[in-house]
Design a protein around this motif. Structure first.
Motif, mmCIF file in Angstrom:
data_model
loop_
_atom_site.group_PDB
_atom_site.id
_atom_site.type_symbol
_atom_site.label_atom_id
_atom_site.label_comp_id
_atom_site.label_asym_id
_atom_site.label_seq_id
_atom_site.Cartn_x
_atom_site.Cartn_y
_atom_site.Cartn_z
ATOM 1 N N GLY A 1 34.493 51.637 39.450
ATOM 2 C CA GLY A 1 35.798 51.770 38.798
ATOM 3 C C GLY A 1 35.664 51.995 37.304
ATOM 4 O O GLY A 1 36.393 52.786 36.710
ATOM 5 N N ILE A 2 34.708 51.296 36.674
ATOM 6 C CA ILE A 2 34.500 51.451 35.236
ATOM 7 C C ILE A 2 33.948 52.839 34.930
ATOM 8 O O ILE A 2 34.309 53.461 33.937
ATOM 9 N N ILE A 3 33.072 53.319 35.807
ATOM 10 C CA ILE A 3 32.445 54.618 35.549
ATOM 11 C C ILE A 3 33.425 55.760 35.837
ATOM 12 O O ILE A 3 33.564 56.681 35.042
ATOM 13 N N VAL A 4 34.100 55.681 36.973
ATOM 14 C CA VAL A 4 34.935 56.800 37.401
ATOM 15 C C VAL A 4 36.277 56.841 36.665
ATOM 16 O O VAL A 4 36.767 57.898 36.298
ATOM 17 N N ARG A 5 36.877 55.700 36.446
ATOM 18 C CA ARG A 5 38.096 55.582 35.630
ATOM 19 C C ARG A 5 39.342 56.220 36.198
ATOM 20 O O ARG A 5 40.382 56.206 35.559
ATOM 21 N N THR A 6 39.263 56.840 37.348
ATOM 22 C CA THR A 6 40.477 57.428 37.923
ATOM 23 C C THR A 6 40.760 56.722 39.241
ATOM 24 O O THR A 6 40.029 56.900 40.212
ATOM 25 N N PRO A 7 41.817 55.917 39.286
ATOM 26 C CA PRO A 7 42.065 55.097 40.477
ATOM 27 C C PRO A 7 42.127 55.920 41.750
ATOM 28 O O PRO A 7 41.576 55.514 42.779
ATOM 29 N N GLU A 8 42.790 57.085 41.702
ATOM 30 C CA GLU A 8 42.961 57.880 42.920
ATOM 31 C C GLU A 8 41.605 58.376 43.441
ATOM 32 O O GLU A 8 41.367 58.417 44.640
ATOM 33 N N VAL A 9 40.734 58.762 42.506
ATOM 34 C CA VAL A 9 39.416 59.248 42.910
ATOM 35 C C VAL A 9 38.638 58.135 43.606
ATOM 36 O O VAL A 9 38.019 58.343 44.643
ATOM 37 N N ILE A 10 38.696 56.933 43.037
ATOM 38 C CA ILE A 10 38.033 55.791 43.644
ATOM 39 C C ILE A 10 38.509 55.606 45.082
ATOM 40 O O ILE A 10 37.725 55.449 46.009
ATOM 41 N N ASN A 11 39.813 55.665 45.254
ATOM 42 C CA ASN A 11 40.387 55.457 46.576
ATOM 43 C C ASN A 11 39.899 56.487 47.580
ATOM 44 O O ASN A 11 39.416 56.155 48.658
ATOM 45 N N ASN A 12 40.018 57.764 47.194
ATOM 46 C CA ASN A 12 39.658 58.828 48.125
ATOM 47 C C ASN A 12 38.163 58.851 48.398
ATOM 48 O O ASN A 12 37.726 58.993 49.537
ATOM 49 N N ALA A 13 37.367 58.687 47.328
ATOM 50 C CA ALA A 13 35.922 58.755 47.504
ATOM 51 C C ALA A 13 35.428 57.609 48.377
ATOM 52 O O ALA A 13 34.606 57.815 49.267
ATOM 53 N N SER A 14 35.947 56.401 48.155
ATOM 54 C CA SER A 14 35.436 55.286 48.944
ATOM 55 C C SER A 14 35.849 55.444 50.401
ATOM 56 O O SER A 14 35.093 55.113 51.310
ATOM 57 N N PHE A 15 37.024 55.998 50.620
ATOM 58 C CA PHE A 15 37.464 56.230 51.990
ATOM 59 C C PHE A 15 36.530 57.213 52.688
ATOM 60 O O PHE A 15 36.096 56.994 53.809
ATOM 61 N N MET A 16 36.180 58.286 51.963
ATOM 62 C CA MET A 16 35.338 59.312 52.565
ATOM 63 C C MET A 16 33.932 58.831 52.873
ATOM 64 O O MET A 16 33.284 59.314 53.791
ATOM 65 N N ILE A 17 33.438 57.882 52.076
ATOM 66 C CA ILE A 17 32.088 57.374 52.313
ATOM 67 C C ILE A 17 32.094 56.230 53.320
ATOM 68 O O ILE A 17 31.288 56.176 54.242
ATOM 69 N N LEU A 18 33.067 55.327 53.147
ATOM 70 C CA LEU A 18 33.037 54.119 53.969
ATOM 71 C C LEU A 18 33.513 54.350 55.398
ATOM 72 O O LEU A 18 33.069 53.680 56.324
ATOM 73 N N PHE A 19 34.391 55.316 55.582
ATOM 74 C CA PHE A 19 34.922 55.536 56.920
ATOM 75 C C PHE A 19 33.823 55.950 57.902
ATOM 76 O O PHE A 19 33.634 55.282 58.914
ATOM 77 N N PRO A 20 33.067 57.013 57.583
ATOM 78 C CA PRO A 20 31.958 57.339 58.492
ATOM 79 C C PRO A 20 30.939 56.207 58.589
ATOM 80 O O PRO A 20 30.374 55.965 59.663
ATOM 81 N N LEU A 21 30.728 55.511 57.492
ATOM 82 C CA LEU A 21 29.741 54.430 57.494
ATOM 83 C C LEU A 21 30.110 53.342 58.513
ATOM 84 O O LEU A 21 29.249 52.804 59.204
ATOM 85 N N THR A 22 31.409 53.037 58.619
ATOM 86 C CA THR A 22 31.794 52.019 59.599
ATOM 87 C C THR A 22 31.772 52.576 61.018
ATOM 88 O O THR A 22 31.555 51.841 61.970
ATOM 89 N N PHE A 23 32.002 53.907 61.143
ATOM 90 C CA PHE A 23 31.998 54.468 62.495
ATOM 91 C C PHE A 23 30.596 54.695 63.037
ATOM 92 O O PHE A 23 30.366 54.545 64.229
ATOM 93 N N ILE A 24 29.659 55.086 62.123
ATOM 94 C CA ILE A 24 28.281 55.230 62.592
ATOM 95 C C ILE A 24 27.591 53.886 62.434
ATOM 96 O O ILE A 24 26.660 53.709 61.663
ATOM 97 N N SER A 25 28.107 52.906 63.100
ATOM 98 C CA SER A 25 27.536 51.559 63.084
ATOM 99 C C SER A 25 27.904 50.905 64.404
ATOM 100 O O SER A 25 28.506 51.545 65.276
#
Lengths: 327, 287
Positions: B184-208
Motif C-alpha cells: 500500500g505504501i509503495i503503490v499508493r493507489t487504493p484501487e490498484v491494490i484492490n484489483n492487483a491483489s484480487f488477480m494474484i490471490l484468487f488463482p492462488l486460493t484456487f490452485i490450492s
C-alpha cells in the motif's frame, strides 16, 4: 530574531520526462511573531518549501532551523513546536470533529483527560461545538478547514504552517478563516502561509516572498512589491463601446504609457504619474467629449500586476482586480 | 548568513504544561493504541466494510457446499467439513488486503501527512493499521464459522485444538497484513491494490487444497498446489479442526508439516516485512 531560517534548500525530483528542480537554492527568514506569505504559481516550490520545514520532506541539500531546532537532525523536536494544516483537509472523515482533535492530542502525548479538555476548548473556539460530535464526512468545506486548522493548534504551536488554507472555500468561509488566523497572529503565533490568492497574502502577510522555479525572486511587504511595479492607473468603463476611440484618445493624452483595453472593449486603463490629478483631468475631458461612463476610478497595482511583472505569467487563479475608489 | 550558534532552547517553554516523563515504550504503545482506536472507529461507522469482507466467502460456502457438496467425495469425511478450512483461509487472506488498501487511502487523503507532523512514533501508524485489521479478520472468521455451522460444519478435535486453529489463522492474517501494508505504501493507489491483489490471490486460493483435494488436479498444478503456502495454511487449520478426512496427505514438506510451515512462514513474513514497511513508511509522504 528569526524563528524560521532556511538556507540554500535544494530538492530535485527525477522523473521520466527529466529532472524537476522543485527547490533550487531557496533561502528564507521569518521573524518571530510575523506572518510570511509564500506566493507563486503552481509548481513554483511553495508546498515543497513548507514540507521541508515541517519535516515531511528531506531536502537534497541545504539547512533549515525552526525555533532554533535543526529540521534535518531533530525532526521530532520540530514537530513538538509546530502545527501544520495542509492543502486539502487532512482530517479523518469517519471520526467526529471531537474525535479528530482528541486523537491529535493523544498523539502529542497530552494524555487522555488533557486531550479531551483541549478538544472541547478548540471546538468552542472554532464555533464547532454543535457539529463536533458528527462525523467530519458531513461537514461543509469551511467547517472541514476549521477542524483541520483546529487540529494544527492542539499543542498551542509557536509556529503554524498553512498550506493554501482557503483554497476552494466560498468567500464567506474564507473571511471567517482569515479572522481566525488574524487572531492567532495577534496572540503571538508565527505563521508561514502559502497561497494562490494574492489578496490573501495582501491581507494576512506582513512580508511576502514571491517564489518561482524553486527560488525566491522577490521579497518585501505587499506595498513594497507593488511599488516595484509602478504607480497608479486610471481605469474607465464605458456605457457604450462605440465611445472607445474617443476615450482612448483622452487617456493617451494623460497617460505615461500605452492604453490597455479589455477584451470587451469597454474598460480602458492607462498608467499615470499623479493619480488623483490625472483622474480629474481625464474625467473633465471625457465629459466635454460627451463620453458616458459606467464606472471610473484609480487603481493601485495589485499583486496580480506584481506577479505578472516578476514571473512573466499570469496567476492561474485570476482574482478580481481591486478597484480603489478615488477619494 | 547566520549560522545557528546555539540559540537558547526557549522552545520547550511553549505550549501546555509538558507531559509527565514516561518511558519511550509506553509512549509508543499509547500511539499504537490511539491509531488502532481510530481505525476501529472507521469499521464501526462503516459496517459495509465487514459486510464486503464476508459476503463473498458466505456466497462461496453456499455455492460450494450446496452445489458441489453432493458430487465431491471426501474419503472418510464430508465435503462441507473439508471446505470450511479453505473458506477460513480465503477469508483472512482477502481480509488482510484491506491493510494495503487503507494505507494507500490514508496516503492519498493526507492523513499520513497529518500523522507525520506529529511527534508520534512512525511505526505506530503501521501497527495501528495491522492491529485494527486483525480485529476485522477476527470478526470475519467468527461470522464465517457461524455460517459454516449453519450448513453443517463441525470441528472434531476439541476446544484446545480449535483455538489453536483460530490462532494460526489470525497469526497468518496478521503477518500477511504487513506484506499488504508495505504494498500500500509503495503503490499508493487504493484501487490498484484492490484489483492487483484480487488477480494474484484468487488463482492462488484456487490452485490450492482450499476447495478441492489436490490429487484431482493436473500434474503441474498438483505440484504447485502442494507447495502453495495457502495450502499449508488450510491444511494446518483442517488438521486442527479435524476436517481432513481419511485421504492420504500429499508427500511434500508443507503438506506433511503444515502447522510448522505456517507458523514459520508467518514469523518469517513478520521478520522481513515489519522492518521493511516501517522503513519505507519513513520515506513516504504524500506528494
Amino acid at each position: 530574531m528569526a524563528i524560521i531560517e532556511a538556507h540554500d534548500l535544494r530538492k530535485t525530483y527525477h522523473s521520466r520526462s527529466g529532472d524537476v528542480h522543485a527547490l533550487a537554492g531557496l533561502s528564507l527568514t521569518v521573524p518571530e511573531g510575523t506572518v510570511k506569505g509564500l506566493l507563486g504559481p503552481n509548481g513554483a516550490g511553495k508546498t515543497t518549501t513548507v514540507k521541508v520545514l515541517n519535516t515531511l520532506l528531506r531536502p537534497d541539500s541545504g539547512t533549515a532551523t525552526v525555533a532554533g531546532v535543526d529540521v534535518l537532525h531533530d525532526p521530532e523536536g520540530v514537530r513538538r513546536v509546530i502545527g501544520a494544516s495542509g492543502q486539502y483537509a487532512a482530517v479523518d472523515e469517519h471520526l467526529t470533529g471531537r474525535e479528530n482533535l482528541e486523537m491529535v492530542g493523544r498523539l502529542y502525548h497530552l494524555g487522555g483527560s488533557r486531550s479531551r479538555e483541549r478538544a472541547k476548548e478548540l471546538l468552542e473556539q472554532f464555533d464547532l461545538t454543535g457539529a463536533g460530535d458528527r462525523p467530519v464526512k458531513g461537514f461543509s468545506g469551511g467547517m472541514r478547514r476549521r477542524i483541520d486548522l483546529a487540529c494544527a493548534l492542539v499543542n498551542n504551536p509557536q509556529i503554524l504552517f498553512l498550506d493554501e488554507p482557503t483554497t476552494g472555500l466560498d468567500p464567506r468561509s474564507r473571511l471567517g478563516l482569515w479572522d481566525v488566523i488574524k487572531d492567532l497572529v495577534a496572540q503571538g503565533t508565527t505563521v508561514l502561509l502559502t497561497t494562490q490568492y494574492l489578496e490573501e497574502a495582501d491581507y494576512l502577510a506582513d512580508d511576502i516572498s514571491v517564489i518561482d522555479h524553486g527560488t525566491v525572486i522577490a521579497e518585501g511587504t505587499a506595498d513594497e512589491l507593488k511599488a516595484q511595479v509602478g504607480g497608479h492607473r486610471v481605469v474607465v468603463t464605458l456605457v457604450d463601446s462605440a465611445d472607445a476611440d474617443a476615450a482612448r484618445a483622452v487617456l493617451e493624452r494623460h497617460g505615461t504609457d500605452d492604453v490597455q483595453q479589455d477584451t470587451g472593449g469597454r474598460t480602458l486603463s492607462v498608467p499615470v504619474t499623479e493619480g488623483p490629478g490625472a483622474l480629474q483631468h481625464v474625467l473633465a475631458d471625457l465629459a466635454s467629449a460627451d463620453v458616458r461612463l459606467h464606472d471610473a476610478g484609480m487603481r493601485r497595482p495589485t499583486l496580480d500586476d506584481v506577479f505578472l511583472r516578476l514571473t512573466g505569467r499570469e496567476q492561474a487563479d485570476d482574482t478580481a482586480s481591486e478597484l480603489e475608489e478615488s477619494a | 548568513m547566520s549560522t545557528d550558534t546555539a540559540p537558547p532552547r526557549s522552545t520547550e517553554a511553549a505550549g501546555s504544561p509538558g507531559p509527565v516523563p514516561v518511558s519511550p515504550l509506553s509512549l509508543w504503545a499509547g500511539d499504537v493504541a490511539t491509531v488502532t482506536w481510530r481505525n476501529l472507529i472507521k469499521f464501526r461507522r462503516n459496517p459495509e466494510i465487514l459486510l464486503f469482507a464476508v459476503l463473498q466467502p458466505i456466497m462461496f460456502v453456499l455455492l460450494f457446499s450446496q452445489v458441489y457438496g453432493g458430487s465431491i467425495q471426501i474419503e472418510g469425511g464430508n465435503y462441507t467439513d473439508y471446505l470450511m478450512a479453505g473458506i477460513f483461509g480465503q477469508t483472512v487472506l482477502f481480509g488482510s488486503t484491506f491493510s494495503g488498501y487503507q494505507m494507500a487511502q490514508d496516503l492519498k487523503e493526507g492523513m499520513i501527512d497529518r500523522f507525520r507532523t506529529l511527534p508520534m512514533h512512525d511505526s505506530a501508524v503501521l501497527f495501528g493499521r495491522t492491529n485494527a485489521d486483525l480485529v476485522l479478520n477476527g470478526v470475519s472468521v467468527v461470522i464465517m464459522m457461524i455460517s459454516g455451522a449453519v450448513v453443517g460444519w463441525r470441528f472434531h478435535e476439541g476446544w484446545l485444538s480449535f483455538l489453536a486453529g483460530v490462532g494460526i489463522l489470525l497469526l497468518f492474517s496478521y503477518a500477511f497484513s504487513w506484506v499488504m501494508a508495505l504494498l500500500g505504501i509503495i503503490v499508493r493507489t487504493p484501487e490498484v491494490i484492490n484489483n492487483a491483489s484480487f488477480m494474484i490471490l484468487f488463482p492462488l486460493t484456487f490452485i490450492s487444497n482450499a476447495f478441492v483435494q489436490t490429487d484431482n488436479l493436473p500434474r503441474a498444478l498438483e505440484v504447485f498446489a502442494n507447495w502453495n503456502p495457502i495450502s499449508a495454511l488450510v491444511q494446518a487449520v483442517r488438521e486442527l479442526f479435524g476436517n481432513t478426512g481419511a485421504a492420504p496427505t500429499p508427500d511434500t514438506f508443507p503438506m506433511q508439516n503444515p502447522i510448522l510451515t505456517t507458523v514459520a512462514m508467518s514469523l518469517l513474513m513478520l521478520a522481513v516485512f515489519v522492518p521493511l514497511a516501517v522503513n519505507r513508511f519513513r520515506q513516504a509522504s504524500s506528494r
